[in-house]
Design a protein around this motif. Sequence first.
Motif, PDB file in Angstrom:
ATOM      1  N   LEU A 189       0.821  -1.212   0.000  1.00  0.00           N
ATOM      2  CA  LEU A 189       0.000   0.000   0.000  1.00  0.00           C
ATOM      3  C   LEU A 189       0.855   1.262   0.000  1.00  0.00           C
ATOM      4  O   LEU A 189       0.499   2.262  -0.631  1.00  0.00           O
ATOM      5  N   ASP A 190       1.992   1.188   0.668  1.00  0.00           N
ATOM      6  CA  ASP A 190       2.905   2.328   0.694  1.00  0.00           C
ATOM      7  C   ASP A 190       3.421   2.603  -0.719  1.00  0.00           C
ATOM      8  O   ASP A 190       3.459   3.747  -1.170  1.00  0.00           O
ATOM      9  N   ARG A 191       3.789   1.538  -1.439  1.00  0.00           N
ATOM     10  CA  ARG A 191       4.220   1.689  -2.835  1.00  0.00           C
ATOM     11  C   ARG A 191       3.081   2.267  -3.673  1.00  0.00           C
ATOM     12  O   ARG A 191       3.271   3.198  -4.443  1.00  0.00           O
ATOM     13  N   ASN A 192       1.887   1.690  -3.502  1.00  0.00           N
ATOM     14  CA  ASN A 192       0.743   2.116  -4.317  1.00  0.00           C
ATOM     15  C   ASN A 192       0.442   3.600  -4.170  1.00  0.00           C
ATOM     16  O   ASN A 192       0.186   4.290  -5.154  1.00  0.00           O
ATOM     17  N   ARG A 193       0.463   4.081  -2.929  1.00  0.00           N
ATOM     18  CA  ARG A 193       0.079   5.485  -2.723  1.00  0.00           C
ATOM     19  C   ARG A 193       1.142   6.455  -3.242  1.00  0.00           C
ATOM     20  O   ARG A 193       0.864   7.641  -3.386  1.00  0.00           O
ATOM     21  N   ARG A 194       2.346   5.946  -3.528  1.00  0.00           N
ATOM     22  CA  ARG A 194       3.361   6.789  -4.178  1.00  0.00           C
ATOM     23  C   ARG A 194       3.113   6.877  -5.689  1.00  0.00           C
ATOM     24  O   ARG A 194       3.641   7.757  -6.363  1.00  0.00           O
ATOM     25  N   ILE A 195       2.327   5.946  -6.229  1.00  0.00           N
ATOM     26  CA  ILE A 195       2.079   5.895  -7.671  1.00  0.00           C
ATOM     27  C   ILE A 195       0.800   6.652  -8.046  1.00  0.00           C
ATOM     28  O   ILE A 195       0.770   7.414  -8.999  1.00  0.00           O
ATOM     29  N   LYS A 196      -0.269   6.408  -7.289  1.00  0.00           N
ATOM     30  CA  LYS A 196      -1.536   7.103  -7.536  1.00  0.00           C
ATOM     31  C   LYS A 196      -2.369   7.064  -6.262  1.00  0.00           C
ATOM     32  O   LYS A 196      -1.997   6.416  -5.290  1.00  0.00           O
ATOM     33  N   SER A 197      -3.512   7.740  -6.279  1.00  0.00           N
ATOM     34  CA  SER A 197      -4.278   7.915  -5.038  1.00  0.00           C
ATOM     35  C   SER A 197      -5.100   6.716  -4.608  1.00  0.00           C
ATOM     36  O   SER A 197      -5.210   6.420  -3.431  1.00  0.00           O
ATOM     37  N   TYR A 198      -5.725   6.035  -5.572  1.00  0.00           N
ATOM     38  CA  TYR A 198      -6.688   4.999  -5.195  1.00  0.00           C
ATOM     39  C   TYR A 198      -6.841   3.965  -6.307  1.00  0.00           C
ATOM     40  O   TYR A 198      -6.522   4.233  -7.464  1.00  0.00           O
ATOM     41  N   PRO A 199      -7.354   2.755  -5.962  1.00  0.00           N
ATOM     42  CA  PRO A 199      -7.604   1.733  -6.979  1.00  0.00           C
ATOM     43  C   PRO A 199      -8.730   2.175  -7.916  1.00  0.00           C
ATOM     44  O   PRO A 199      -9.739   2.706  -7.455  1.00  0.00           O
ATOM     45  N   GLU A 200      -8.528   1.950  -9.207  1.00  0.00           N
ATOM     46  CA  GLU A 200      -9.511   2.354 -10.211  1.00  0.00           C
ATOM     47  C   GLU A 200     -10.095   1.125 -10.895  1.00  0.00           C
ATOM     48  O   GLU A 200      -9.396   0.147 -11.122  1.00  0.00           O
ATOM     49  N   LYS A 201     -11.365   1.228 -11.250  1.00  0.00           N
ATOM     50  CA  LYS A 201     -12.053   0.126 -11.921  1.00  0.00           C
ATOM     51  C   LYS A 201     -11.981   0.357 -13.435  1.00  0.00           C
ATOM     52  O   LYS A 201     -12.375   1.412 -13.925  1.00  0.00           O
ATOM     53  N   PHE A 202     -11.510  -0.650 -14.157  1.00  0.00           N
ATOM     54  CA  PHE A 202     -11.315  -0.515 -15.599  1.00  0.00           C
ATOM     55  C   PHE A 202     -12.611  -0.163 -16.324  1.00  0.00           C
ATOM     56  O   PHE A 202     -12.636   0.669 -17.228  1.00  0.00           O
ATOM     57  N   GLN A 203     -13.708  -0.786 -15.915  1.00  0.00           N
ATOM     58  CA  GLN A 203     -14.976  -0.582 -16.606  1.00  0.00           C
ATOM     59  C   GLN A 203     -15.504   0.844 -16.467  1.00  0.00           C
ATOM     60  O   GLN A 203     -16.456   1.225 -17.130  1.00  0.00           O
ATOM     61  N   GLU A 204     -14.860   1.662 -15.608  1.00  0.00           N
ATOM     62  CA  GLU A 204     -15.328   3.036 -15.406  1.00  0.00           C
ATOM     63  C   GLU A 204     -14.447   4.075 -16.086  1.00  0.00           C
ATOM     64  O   GLU A 204     -14.769   5.258 -16.076  1.00  0.00           O
ATOM     65  N   THR A 205     -13.346   3.664 -16.689  1.00  0.00           N
ATOM     66  CA  THR A 205     -12.453   4.652 -17.291  1.00  0.00           C
ATOM     67  C   THR A 205     -12.928   5.062 -18.678  1.00  0.00           C
ATOM     68  O   THR A 205     -13.531   4.272 -19.401  1.00  0.00           O
ATOM     69  N   LYS A 206     -12.661   6.313 -19.021  1.00  0.00           N
ATOM     70  CA  LYS A 206     -12.975   6.816 -20.365  1.00  0.00           C
ATOM     71  C   LYS A 206     -11.705   6.845 -21.223  1.00  0.00           C
ATOM     72  O   LYS A 206     -11.741   7.201 -22.384  1.00  0.00           O
ATOM     73  N   GLU A 207     -10.576   6.509 -20.610  1.00  0.00           N
ATOM     74  CA  GLU A 207      -9.286   6.555 -21.308  1.00  0.00           C
ATOM     75  C   GLU A 207      -9.245   5.574 -22.470  1.00  0.00           C
ATOM     76  O   GLU A 207      -9.918   4.546 -22.445  1.00  0.00           O
ATOM     77  N   LYS A 208      -8.416   5.875 -23.455  1.00  0.00           N
ATOM     78  CA  LYS A 208      -8.195   4.981 -24.596  1.00  0.00           C
ATOM     79  C   LYS A 208      -6.776   4.429 -24.496  1.00  0.00           C
ATOM     80  O   LYS A 208      -5.852   5.148 -24.115  1.00  0.00           O
ATOM     81  N   PHE A 209      -6.620   3.161 -24.863  1.00  0.00           N
ATOM     82  CA  PHE A 209      -5.314   2.505 -24.777  1.00  0.00           C
ATOM     83  C   PHE A 209      -5.014   1.749 -26.067  1.00  0.00           C
ATOM     84  O   PHE A 209      -5.923   1.374 -26.803  1.00  0.00           O
ATOM     85  N   ASP A 210      -3.731   1.526 -26.309  1.00  0.00           N
ATOM     86  CA  ASP A 210      -3.292   0.699 -27.445  1.00  0.00           C
ATOM     87  C   ASP A 210      -3.198  -0.759 -27.012  1.00  0.00           C
ATOM     88  O   ASP A 210      -3.462  -1.662 -27.790  1.00  0.00           O
ATOM     89  N   ILE A 211      -2.771  -0.962 -25.753  1.00  0.00           N
ATOM     90  CA  ILE A 211      -2.554  -2.314 -25.238  1.00  0.00           C
ATOM     91  C   ILE A 211      -3.147  -2.420 -23.840  1.00  0.00           C
ATOM     92  O   ILE A 211      -2.911  -1.558 -22.986  1.00  0.00           O
TER      93      ILE A 211
END
Length: 195
Positions: A86-108
């Motif tokens: 959890l210490d590592r995670n909070r240095r990367i981003k704030s919280y766990p995100e659900k894939f089905q809720e993202t509007k982002e586009k990805f190549d892979i």
Amino acid sequence: MSSISNLRIAVICSSNMNRSMEAHAFLSKKGFHVQSFGTGDKVKIPGSAADKPNVYDFGTSYDEIYQDLLEKDKSLYTQNGLLHTLDRNRRIKSYPEKFQETKEKFDILITCEERVYDQVVEFMESKTPSSNSIVHVINIDIQDNLEEATIGAFLISDLCMQVSKTEDLDNDIEEVLHNFEEKCQRPVLHSIVFN
């Protein structure tokens, strides 16, 4: 298309806690444009017994989860590595995100277990593509423990480096995956979906 900086990658596991976050950390350090997600209904992490997991909603911050575990049993969660994770995670981003809720586009989209791969493919196929751009969904099975998450992050990083060197991702992907599979001795699943 093939430089590290403009390849958009998502790493996805069930809870966006261990495997996807370890790979997220690795890929970020190598300069990849990467995000990580989970596909589960809730964020589930080990608890005081196998049948008593700690369960949180997606969007609960890593910091809140850290504080909660600290209050519940500091020595247990230090010993099993969850506080470190959890210490590592909070240095990367704030919280766990659900894939089905993202509007982002990805190549892979890289998944860490077959069940998650199935959920991602099913979700991508159920939505109406907005741009009809090709998205490669790739699965590498990684057990959900700290040691395997580290090995998995190396493998995912290695795969992304190979992919980033291709001249034409859509034409070269099969060959890249075949070579990768032979090298790492793990089966790889691959599907093409549209954004």
